[in-house]
Design an enzyme around this catalytic site. Sequence first.
Site, PDB file in Angstrom:
ATOM      1  N   ARG A   1       0.381   6.876  -0.512  1.00  0.00           N
ATOM      2  CA  ARG A   1       0.534   7.045  -1.963  1.00  0.00           C
ATOM      3  C   ARG A   1       1.951   7.513  -2.298  1.00  0.00           C
ATOM      4  O   ARG A   1       2.446   7.305  -3.392  1.00  0.00           O
ATOM      5  CB  ARG A   1      -0.522   8.018  -2.506  1.00  0.00           C
ATOM      6  CG  ARG A   1      -0.434   8.288  -3.997  1.00  0.00           C
ATOM      7  CD  ARG A   1      -1.766   8.747  -4.610  1.00  0.00           C
ATOM      8  NE  ARG A   1      -2.475   9.691  -3.787  1.00  0.00           N
ATOM      9  CZ  ARG A   1      -2.189  11.002  -3.690  1.00  0.00           C
ATOM     10  NH1 ARG A   1      -1.200  11.515  -4.393  1.00  0.00           N
ATOM     11  NH2 ARG A   1      -2.895  11.790  -2.909  1.00  0.00           N
TER      12      ARG A   1
ATOM     13  N   TYR B   1       2.481  -6.497 -25.218  1.00  0.00           N
ATOM     14  CA  TYR B   1       1.358  -6.872 -24.372  1.00  0.00           C
ATOM     15  C   TYR B   1       0.142  -6.025 -24.776  1.00  0.00           C
ATOM     16  O   TYR B   1       0.284  -4.867 -25.161  1.00  0.00           O
ATOM     17  CB  TYR B   1       1.736  -6.624 -22.904  1.00  0.00           C
ATOM     18  CG  TYR B   1       0.596  -6.874 -21.951  1.00  0.00           C
ATOM     19  CD1 TYR B   1       0.179  -8.174 -21.681  1.00  0.00           C
ATOM     20  CD2 TYR B   1      -0.079  -5.822 -21.352  1.00  0.00           C
ATOM     21  CE1 TYR B   1      -0.876  -8.407 -20.817  1.00  0.00           C
ATOM     22  CE2 TYR B   1      -1.132  -6.051 -20.484  1.00  0.00           C
ATOM     23  CZ  TYR B   1      -1.526  -7.348 -20.225  1.00  0.00           C
ATOM     24  OH  TYR B   1      -2.572  -7.573 -19.376  1.00  0.00           O
TER      25      TYR B   1
ATOM     26  N   ASP C   1      10.328  -4.195 -21.081  1.00  0.00           N
ATOM     27  CA  ASP C   1       9.377  -4.985 -20.302  1.00  0.00           C
ATOM     28  C   ASP C   1       9.983  -6.379 -20.169  1.00  0.00           C
ATOM     29  O   ASP C   1      10.086  -7.123 -21.143  1.00  0.00           O
ATOM     30  CB  ASP C   1       8.013  -5.025 -21.025  1.00  0.00           C
ATOM     31  CG  ASP C   1       6.941  -5.716 -20.191  1.00  0.00           C
ATOM     32  OD1 ASP C   1       7.286  -6.598 -19.381  1.00  0.00           O
ATOM     33  OD2 ASP C   1       5.747  -5.391 -20.367  1.00  0.00           O
TER      34      ASP C   1
ATOM     35  N   LYS D   1       2.912 -11.461 -12.418  1.00  0.00           N
ATOM     36  CA  LYS D   1       3.258 -12.726 -13.081  1.00  0.00           C
ATOM     37  C   LYS D   1       4.323 -13.493 -12.289  1.00  0.00           C
ATOM     38  O   LYS D   1       4.060 -13.879 -11.175  1.00  0.00           O
ATOM     39  CB  LYS D   1       3.683 -12.431 -14.518  1.00  0.00           C
ATOM     40  CG  LYS D   1       2.774 -11.417 -15.256  1.00  0.00           C
ATOM     41  CD  LYS D   1       1.389 -11.945 -15.530  1.00  0.00           C
ATOM     42  CE  LYS D   1       0.414 -10.883 -16.036  1.00  0.00           C
ATOM     43  NZ  LYS D   1       0.857 -10.127 -17.206  1.00  0.00           N
TER      44      LYS D   1
END
Length: 386
Positions: free
Chosen positions: A53, A106, A178, A203
């Site tokens: 992590r 988004y 973004d 994407k």
Amino acid sequence: MDLQSLVIHGDAAAHDDSGVAPAIHPSSTFRARGAEEFADMVSVPRHARYYARYGNPTVQRAEMLLAQLEAAPAALLLASGMGAVSTTVLAHVRQGDHVVAQSSHYMGTTRLLTDLLARWGVAVSRVDQTDTGAFAAAVRPNTRLILVETPSNPTLAITDLAGVAALARERDITTVADNTFATPVNCRPRDFGIDLVVHSATKYLGGHSDLVAGVVCGEEAAVERIWQDSIVLGACSNAWDAFLLLRGLRTLPLRVERAGATALALARFLEGHPAVARVYYPGLESHPGHALARAQMRGFGGVLAFEPKGGHRAAQQCVSRLQLAANAVSLGGVETLAVHVGSVWEGSLVPEQIEQAGVSPGLVRVAVGLEAAADLVEDFGRALET
Ligand SMILES: *Cc1c(COP(=O)(O)O)cnc(C)c1O
């Protein structure tokens, strides 16, 4: 180095691993050979390599390549695009702060802005992203962050990155862009003065619809601070997705350029079609943001939207009749996807939020893939005819 060469050689240059392909390190924990070495492992601020992590070698390779692609000193890979957006925003705000964002974002980002931040006492002003003056007018003394997304999802509106970055810098406000739709192939927001660049790596960066990841790129100190909070919020990435991402990135420029060329051909076809009311694609001269897109982008990307005449019902029918384009959300994969935006947004947002984002009832979003343009034109032509 040109981006085309960077995606091939940038990864190897950053590592002494002799494997031509990157190694996958699935281990969740890392062994020290004694107390001294353990102390060294946990004291490294970022990329601490004692628990996955906190850091993982394969994830770190992807981060180093992504940072280079966005002309940033550092990058942090996270579990998803929303993991990157949310962790980045939350790392910058506290109760009583103010954020300026766009009216169109988004869907997940829209929910972060309108729902989560309000619950935590952070005020948000959402402005018309095509009007740089509106960003300046919305700024308050307690504004900490300006969030932009260009071209925006799903209406492909263009934000003036240099204009927003300049007004934020004057006032000591952090800017986050973004860059999912443009990708670093078509636009590098940091070249225009933006501080932090986030992506849904699910994407174009991944490019094959087989991974979920997100990334934030920026100065080392800023990324370090986001990393500190990411350890607590827990949206860490993993070696498998990082490996797939490294593989996908090798062909990023090729894929993005081809998808963009095909999207322009399809947009021109749709614009000339009698059953189509409106086409949204920044590469079209008719797009209100065309000149700005031409100035700040190298290409216009692979996503377009259009409204068939007949609104909501016509849009659903058109999408159902497509044979080559799959009826699915997401974008940036090798296959063309088409979706009736209203059908997706109605599940998560109230009608006023949908209207504020500029989403009309008949809007269809198309994520152009790597099929031949002629085959896609035929598919959309057939769907619109019936
Ligand atoms: C998909 C997307 C996101 C969210 O990314 P996930 O990987 O699905 O979490 C954020 N911003 C934009 C512009 C997107 O298209």
